[in-house]
Scaffold this motif. Structure first.
Motif, PDB file in Angstrom:
ATOM      1  N   PRO A   1      -8.709  10.219   0.062  1.00 30.62           N
ATOM      2  CA  PRO A   1      -8.828   8.795  -0.305  1.00 30.62           C
ATOM      3  C   PRO A   1      -8.179   8.457  -1.642  1.00 30.62           C
ATOM      4  CG  PRO A   1     -10.906   9.616   0.560  1.00 30.62           C
ATOM      5  CD  PRO A   1     -10.010  10.809   0.400  1.00 30.62           C
ATOM      6  N   ALA A   2      -8.276   9.356  -2.617  1.00 30.49           N
ATOM      7  CA  ALA A   2      -7.672   9.091  -3.927  1.00 30.49           C
ATOM      8  C   ALA A   2      -6.153   9.038  -3.818  1.00 30.49           C
ATOM      9  CB  ALA A   2      -8.093  10.160  -4.931  1.00 30.49           C
ATOM     10  N   ALA A   3      -5.583   9.943  -3.022  1.00 32.92           N
ATOM     11  CA  ALA A   3      -4.130   9.940  -2.822  1.00 32.92           C
ATOM     12  C   ALA A   3      -3.704   8.680  -2.082  1.00 32.92           C
ATOM     13  CB  ALA A   3      -3.705  11.179  -2.033  1.00 32.92           C
ATOM     14  N   ARG A   4      -4.528   8.245  -1.139  1.00 37.11           N
ATOM     15  CA  ARG A   4      -4.219   7.027  -0.391  1.00 37.11           C
ATOM     16  C   ARG A   4      -4.214   5.807  -1.315  1.00 37.11           C
ATOM     17  NH1 ARG A   4      -7.408   8.135   3.436  1.00 37.11           N
ATOM     18  NH2 ARG A   4      -9.173   6.777   3.014  1.00 37.11           N
ATOM     19  N   GLU A   5      -5.131   5.796  -2.258  1.00 41.08           N
ATOM     20  CA  GLU A   5      -5.165   4.698  -3.229  1.00 41.08           C
ATOM     21  C   GLU A   5      -3.917   4.699  -4.106  1.00 41.08           C
ATOM     22  OE1 GLU A   5      -8.731   4.497  -5.499  1.00 41.08           O
ATOM     23  OE2 GLU A   5     -10.036   4.326  -3.746  1.00 41.08           O
ATOM     24  N   ARG A   6      -3.465   5.881  -4.501  1.00 45.52           N
ATOM     25  CA  ARG A   6      -2.243   5.962  -5.308  1.00 45.52           C
ATOM     26  C   ARG A   6      -1.037   5.466  -4.509  1.00 45.52           C
ATOM     27  NH1 ARG A   6      -4.634  10.897  -6.882  1.00 45.52           N
ATOM     28  NH2 ARG A   6      -3.263  12.099  -5.515  1.00 45.52           N
ATOM     29  N   LEU A   7      -0.980   5.866  -3.238  1.00 44.02           N
ATOM     30  CA  LEU A   7       0.112   5.416  -2.370  1.00 44.02           C
ATOM     31  C   LEU A   7       0.097   3.897  -2.246  1.00 44.02           C
ATOM     32  CD1 LEU A   7       2.357   5.823  -0.225  1.00 44.02           C
ATOM     33  CD2 LEU A   7       0.513   6.053   1.469  1.00 44.02           C
ATOM     34  N   ASN A   8      -1.064   3.335  -1.959  1.00 48.00           N
ATOM     35  CA  ASN A   8      -1.169   1.893  -1.772  1.00 48.00           C
ATOM     36  C   ASN A   8      -0.815   1.117  -3.032  1.00 48.00           C
ATOM     37  OD1 ASN A   8      -1.935   2.229   0.881  1.00 48.00           O
ATOM     38  ND2 ASN A   8      -4.127   2.043   0.474  1.00 48.00           N
ATOM     39  N   ALA A   9      -1.235   1.637  -4.182  1.00 48.55           N
ATOM     40  CA  ALA A   9      -0.944   0.953  -5.444  1.00 48.55           C
ATOM     41  C   ALA A   9       0.563   0.811  -5.657  1.00 48.55           C
ATOM     42  CB  ALA A   9      -1.571   1.712  -6.609  1.00 48.55           C
ATOM     43  N   ILE A  10       1.309   1.826  -5.244  1.00 49.87           N
ATOM     44  CA  ILE A  10       2.766   1.779  -5.395  1.00 49.87           C
ATOM     45  C   ILE A  10       3.401   0.891  -4.335  1.00 49.87           C
ATOM     46  CG2 ILE A  10       4.899   3.143  -5.290  1.00 49.87           C
ATOM     47  CD1 ILE A  10       3.164   5.541  -6.302  1.00 49.87           C
ATOM     48  N   THR A  11       3.111   1.171  -3.077  1.00 51.05           N
ATOM     49  CA  THR A  11       3.807   0.474  -1.987  1.00 51.05           C
ATOM     50  C   THR A  11       3.431  -0.999  -1.909  1.00 51.05           C
ATOM     51  OG1 THR A  11       2.120   1.177  -0.382  1.00 51.05           O
ATOM     52  CG2 THR A  11       4.059   2.584  -0.650  1.00 51.05           C
ATOM     53  N   HIS A  12       2.158  -1.331  -2.137  1.00 54.94           N
ATOM     54  CA  HIS A  12       1.760  -2.734  -2.061  1.00 54.94           C
ATOM     55  C   HIS A  12       2.504  -3.574  -3.095  1.00 54.94           C
ATOM     56  CE1 HIS A  12      -2.364  -1.667  -0.071  1.00 54.94           C
ATOM     57  NE2 HIS A  12      -1.338  -1.515   0.734  1.00 54.94           N
ATOM     58  N   ARG A  13       2.724  -2.994  -4.268  1.00 54.31           N
ATOM     59  CA  ARG A  13       3.412  -3.741  -5.325  1.00 54.31           C
ATOM     60  C   ARG A  13       4.837  -4.098  -4.911  1.00 54.31           C
ATOM     61  NH1 ARG A  13       5.831  -0.873  -9.251  1.00 54.31           N
ATOM     62  NH2 ARG A  13       4.267   0.767  -9.035  1.00 54.31           N
ATOM     63  N   TYR A  14       5.554  -3.124  -4.372  1.00 55.37           N
ATOM     64  CA  TYR A  14       6.930  -3.376  -3.951  1.00 55.37           C
ATOM     65  C   TYR A  14       6.983  -4.319  -2.749  1.00 55.37           C
ATOM     66  CZ  TYR A  14       8.891   0.250  -7.004  1.00 55.37           C
ATOM     67  OH  TYR A  14       9.288   0.977  -8.092  1.00 55.37           O
ATOM     68  N   VAL A  15       6.125  -4.071  -1.781  1.00 56.81           N
ATOM     69  CA  VAL A  15       6.138  -4.893  -0.562  1.00 56.81           C
ATOM     70  C   VAL A  15       5.801  -6.344  -0.884  1.00 56.81           C
ATOM     71  CG1 VAL A  15       4.981  -5.325   1.645  1.00 56.81           C
ATOM     72  CG2 VAL A  15       5.682  -3.001   1.043  1.00 56.81           C
ATOM     73  N   MET A  16       4.765  -6.562  -1.689  1.00 57.41           N
ATOM     74  CA  MET A  16       4.343  -7.927  -1.978  1.00 57.41           C
ATOM     75  C   MET A  16       5.395  -8.682  -2.786  1.00 57.41           C
ATOM     76  SD  MET A  16       1.754  -8.391  -0.235  1.00 57.41           S
ATOM     77  CE  MET A  16       1.636 -10.092  -0.790  1.00 57.41           C
TER      78      MET A  16
END
Length: 200
Positions: A77-92
């Motif tokens: 879950p912690a790695a998933r949060e790190r992934l989301n923090a990066i990808t969501h920023r670029y995608v949004m």
């Protein structure tokens, strides 16, 4: 401009519903397609992912090994949060650019098709949220057939996502997709009518 957020857990059949919205001439921004474009080398997003997760997430040609990355984040879950923090920023950032283009062009309604609509906080910019749900057994079968992975791997993906109860509690509309595809069109039609997008 009315923005309709379209979301739901993996394997529910969100893509089918998105295609029906598109049949009404409504532009659909697909978050997964935006993401895939953003990680195509040379890519600032991909470089940031490598800095966090290491070169083991790359294939020999320098592109992202999605299975390798998935193997890391779906079990952590912690790695998933790190992934989301990066990808969501670029995608949004890219989605906002596309939505602004639609607004300038006078587009009255657009759909943002995003499996992680809530996680990215994008639901707050939507005038309505539509979630597509399906029985877990069906979802499991669809994921295995679609992605060519084992039932165990598919179940890990399912368990890593939000529950049906969450989607029901936080959505304006729920589209159940447990039957033939033909049943989806009348449900989408009703939603568009209730939102005032179509007259009848």
């Amino acid at each position: 401009m009315l923005v309709i957020g379209l979301t739901g857990p993996t394997g529910a059949g969100k893509g089918e519903v998105a295609s029906i919205f598109a049949q009404y001439g409504i532009p659909v921004i697909n978050a997964d397609r935006v993401y895939h474009a953003l990680i195509t080398p040379p890519s600032s997003c991909l470089q940031e992912l490598v800095e966090v997760f290491g070169k083991k997430i790359l294939l020999s040609d320098g592109t992202l090994d999605r299975r390798a990355l998935g193997g890391i984040v779906f079990n952590d879950p912690a790695a998933r949060e790190r992934l989301n923090a990066i990808t969501h920023r670029y995608v949004m950032e890219e989605v906002k650019t596309q939505m602004e283009h639609f607004r300038r062009e006078g587009v009255p309604v657009a759909v943002f098709d995003a499996p992680q609509l809530f996680e990215a906080g994008a639901h707050r910019a939507c005038g309505a949220v539509v979630s597509v749900l399906a029985d877990r057994r069906l979802r499991l079968e669809r994921i295995v057939a679609r992605d060519g992975i084992s039932p165990e791997a598919a179940m890990r993906r399912i368990l890593a996502q939000k529950s049906d109860e969450f989607f029901k509690a936080n959505s304006d509309y729920i589209v159940e997709n447990n039957g033939p595809v033909e049943l989806l069109a009348p449900r989408v039609h009703r939603i568009l009518k209730e939102l005032g997008v179509i007259a009848k």
